[in-house]
Design an enzyme around this catalytic site. Structure first.
Site, PDB file in Angstrom:
ATOM      1  N   GLY A 204      22.996  42.854 -15.536  1.00 38.89           N
ATOM      2  CA  GLY A 204      23.290  42.231 -16.819  1.00 38.89           C
ATOM      3  C   GLY A 204      24.696  41.672 -16.772  1.00 38.89           C
ATOM      4  O   GLY A 204      24.938  40.571 -16.276  1.00 38.89           O
TER       5      GLY A 204
ATOM      6  N   TRP B  63      15.320  39.942 -20.470  1.00 41.88           N
ATOM      7  CA  TRP B  63      16.041  39.515 -21.682  1.00 41.88           C
ATOM      8  C   TRP B  63      16.079  37.995 -21.829  1.00 41.88           C
ATOM      9  O   TRP B  63      17.042  37.435 -22.336  1.00 41.88           O
ATOM     10  CB  TRP B  63      17.483  40.056 -21.700  1.00 41.88           C
ATOM     11  CG  TRP B  63      17.622  41.508 -21.433  1.00 41.88           C
ATOM     12  CD1 TRP B  63      18.359  42.089 -20.438  1.00 41.88           C
ATOM     13  CD2 TRP B  63      16.989  42.591 -22.138  1.00 41.88           C
ATOM     14  NE1 TRP B  63      18.230  43.459 -20.483  1.00 41.88           N
ATOM     15  CE2 TRP B  63      17.391  43.799 -21.521  1.00 41.88           C
ATOM     16  CE3 TRP B  63      16.114  42.658 -23.222  1.00 41.88           C
ATOM     17  CZ2 TRP B  63      16.965  45.049 -21.959  1.00 41.88           C
ATOM     18  CZ3 TRP B  63      15.687  43.905 -23.657  1.00 41.88           C
ATOM     19  CH2 TRP B  63      16.114  45.065 -23.033  1.00 41.88           C
TER      20      TRP B  63
ATOM     21  N   ARG C 186      25.422  44.176 -60.494  1.00 38.73           N
ATOM     22  CA  ARG C 186      25.055  45.596 -60.501  1.00 38.73           C
ATOM     23  C   ARG C 186      26.018  46.362 -61.411  1.00 38.73           C
ATOM     24  O   ARG C 186      27.243  46.370 -61.179  1.00 38.73           O
ATOM     25  CB  ARG C 186      25.118  46.164 -59.085  1.00 38.73           C
ATOM     26  CG  ARG C 186      24.904  47.666 -58.967  1.00 38.73           C
ATOM     27  CD  ARG C 186      23.489  48.072 -59.320  1.00 38.73           C
ATOM     28  NE  ARG C 186      23.233  49.442 -58.920  1.00 38.73           N
ATOM     29  CZ  ARG C 186      22.148  50.117 -59.276  1.00 38.73           C
ATOM     30  NH1 ARG C 186      21.218  49.558 -60.024  1.00 38.73           N
ATOM     31  NH2 ARG C 186      21.971  51.360 -58.852  1.00 38.73           N
TER      32      ARG C 186
ATOM     33  N   ILE D 252      27.616  48.317 -49.930  1.00 41.18           N
ATOM     34  CA  ILE D 252      27.821  47.839 -51.293  1.00 41.18           C
ATOM     35  C   ILE D 252      26.515  47.852 -52.075  1.00 41.18           C
ATOM     36  O   ILE D 252      26.484  48.186 -53.274  1.00 41.18           O
ATOM     37  CB  ILE D 252      28.453  46.429 -51.273  1.00 41.18           C
ATOM     38  CG1 ILE D 252      29.911  46.522 -50.807  1.00 41.18           C
ATOM     39  CG2 ILE D 252      28.385  45.762 -52.647  1.00 41.18           C
ATOM     40  CD1 ILE D 252      30.570  45.189 -50.528  1.00 41.18           C
TER      41      ILE D 252
ATOM     42  N   GLU E 185      24.831  37.870 -24.097  1.00 44.71           N
ATOM     43  CA  GLU E 185      25.737  36.833 -23.578  1.00 44.71           C
ATOM     44  C   GLU E 185      27.160  37.361 -23.388  1.00 44.71           C
ATOM     45  O   GLU E 185      28.144  36.693 -23.676  1.00 44.71           O
ATOM     46  CB  GLU E 185      25.720  35.608 -24.504  1.00 44.71           C
ATOM     47  CG  GLU E 185      24.366  34.924 -24.467  1.00 44.71           C
ATOM     48  CD  GLU E 185      24.427  33.483 -24.895  1.00 44.71           C
ATOM     49  OE1 GLU E 185      25.363  32.777 -24.489  1.00 44.71           O
ATOM     50  OE2 GLU E 185      23.522  33.066 -25.628  1.00 44.71           O
TER      51      GLU E 185
ATOM     52  N   THR F 265      28.766  41.504 -23.412  1.00 44.05           N
ATOM     53  CA  THR F 265      29.077  42.535 -24.407  1.00 44.05           C
ATOM     54  C   THR F 265      30.520  42.391 -24.892  1.00 44.05           C
ATOM     55  O   THR F 265      31.342  41.711 -24.272  1.00 44.05           O
ATOM     56  CB  THR F 265      28.911  43.935 -23.804  1.00 44.05           C
ATOM     57  OG1 THR F 265      29.882  44.093 -22.747  1.00 44.05           O
ATOM     58  CG2 THR F 265      27.514  44.156 -23.251  1.00 44.05           C
ATOM     59  N   SER F 266      30.825  43.069 -25.999  1.00 49.76           N
ATOM     60  CA  SER F 266      32.204  43.036 -26.490  1.00 49.76           C
ATOM     61  C   SER F 266      33.167  43.583 -25.446  1.00 49.76           C
ATOM     62  O   SER F 266      34.300  43.101 -25.318  1.00 49.76           O
ATOM     63  CB  SER F 266      32.313  43.850 -27.786  1.00 49.76           C
ATOM     64  OG  SER F 266      31.685  43.170 -28.863  1.00 49.76           O
TER      65      SER F 266
END
Length: 408
Positions: A135, A162, A292, A362, A388, A390-391
């Site tokens: 990957g 993938w 709300r 929220i 594409e 990873t962080s």
């Protein structure tokens, strides 16, 4: 050279509003259904093709926008509509970028039109790079491409995973190893034309999010493609490999990698998709907080909610600016000396994940149900810190760029 600006011109505003209308009127009403069905949303893709939104002409126009903002503006609106449907419409673009990045003018003119087809005969394309054991570690790629000189054909063998549109696409762009000794620099990209024997779909993945987008393995069992299907051509490949071998002999950098060249070009576009998801979730949360009522007043009157919304909006705007900067730099030929493309994808992806989680919070219990769209948006956002690059890989690329040190 186009000057950088944060103000869209009249044409860009027109395109943005046109796509926004399609996203609101066609995509959003269909989003929950196709998420549940986990099938390719052909009716939605065909509707996009009918109005020219899914077409080579449209994406070429946006790709050639001298400001670089055509593609990010387009993708933000599509993914504001829905990420799964958006990727079903935009997924062909990664294969097209692969051809634009690595192919000759003749190959671009021949194959990219076949990736889209027309309104009466819609086509798809797939970009196939990742493998079960390769990957982020592209050097571990095993799919081989061997040249049969007598027949002027390349023989491709291996398994890709993938792959968006993998196995159902008309045209596949496959990255394969041509010289294992060079590691990731010994790769090349190939076109596999429609109905080529030996290519088949493997496992189709059931995913956490973006479920309307088809993702599957692609099995290549002795697939033979003509010599002209090597992107860039044999002469260019031989020259590139010779330079890589020379650098390797000297202990230096081995040169350019075919898959990474595609991902470098696409990272700001992926960031734009993430911005669209984040913006959609923020808008739902903002509207909900205004209406709300708890303890006799709208929940937006409470700092705990209002401050979250302030942070969400700030992150979204910052992410968009990073995406626009990287897109403008790419369009005007400015190098990513500080990995600005990776910065945009990293920050936008993390923003989508954070903002959609805050939106669920929220909305409280309602946010956790499928009666409201933020639950789906949160599932969709999760992939943007993974695919594409990873962080963690983006941080590695940025750290290497800014430090000049080969950090591992």
């Amino acid at each position: 050279m186009a000057e950088f600006t944060m103000e869209l011109n009249e044409d860009q505003v027109g395109v943005r509003d046109w796509i926004h209308g399609f996203a609101a009127e066609v995509m959003r009403p269909a989003a929950a259904e196709w998420d549940e069905r986990e099938e390719t949303p052909w009716p939605v893709i065909r509707e996009a093709a009918k109005i020219g939104l899914y077409s080579l002409d449209f994406y070429a126009q946006q790709f050639l926008d001298p400001t670089g903002l055509g593609i990010p503006v387009t993708l933000e609106e599509l993914f504001w509509g829905d990420a799964g449907l958006g990727l079903a419409i935009a997924g062909t673009g990664l294969a097209a970028i692969g051809v634009f990045t690595n192919g000759t003018d003749e190959q671009i003119g021949t194959w990219v039109p076949q990736m889209y087809g027309d309104a009466n005969d819609v086509k798809l394309a797939a970009f196939c790079s990742s493998e079960p054991d390769a990957g982020s570690d592209v050097a571990a790629m095993r799919t081989r491409a061997v040249f049969d000189e007598a027949k002027d054909e390349w023989v491709l063998t291996g398994t890709k995973t993938w792959a968006t549109n993998g196995g159902i696409a008309d045209v596949h762009v496959v990255v394969a190893v041509v010289d294992p000794a060079l590691g990731s620099r010994g790769h090349a990209s190939f076109i596999v034309p429609p109905n080529t024997p030996g290519l088949s779909q493997g496992q189709k993945f059931k995913k956490h999010g973006i479920r309307a987008s088809h993702t599957a393995e692609v099995v290549l069992d002795g697939v033979r493609v003509p010599g002209h299907c090597l992107l860039g051509g044999k002469e260019k490949l031989d020259e590139r490999l010779a330079r890589a071998r020379e650098r390797a002999a000297k202990g230096g950098d081995r040169g350019r990698n075919a898959a990474m060249a595609t991902f470098e070009a696409s990272r700001p576009a992926v960031g734009a998709q993430a911005v669209g998801i984040a913006r959609a979730a923020y808008e739902v949360a903002l509207d909900y907080a205004r209406t709300r009522v708890q303890f006799g007043r709208p929940i937006i009157d409470n700092q705990g909610v209002a401050f979250q919304l302030a942070d969400m909006r700030t992150r979204i705007d910052a992410a968009r600016l990073l995406v626009w900067r990287a897109s403008w730099m790419a369009a005007t030929g400015k190098p990513f000396t500080s990995a600005e493309g990776s910065m945009s994808k990293l920050f936008a992806g993390e923003t989508a994940k954070t903002v959609t989680a805050q939106a669920m919070q929220i909305l409280g219990g309602n946010g956790y149900t499928r009666e409201y769209p933020v639950e789906r948006m949160h599932r969709d956002a999760a992939i943007y810190t993974i695919f594409e690059g990873t962080s963690e890989i983006q941080r590695l690329v940025i750290a290497r760029a800014v430090s000049g040190v080969p950090i591992r």
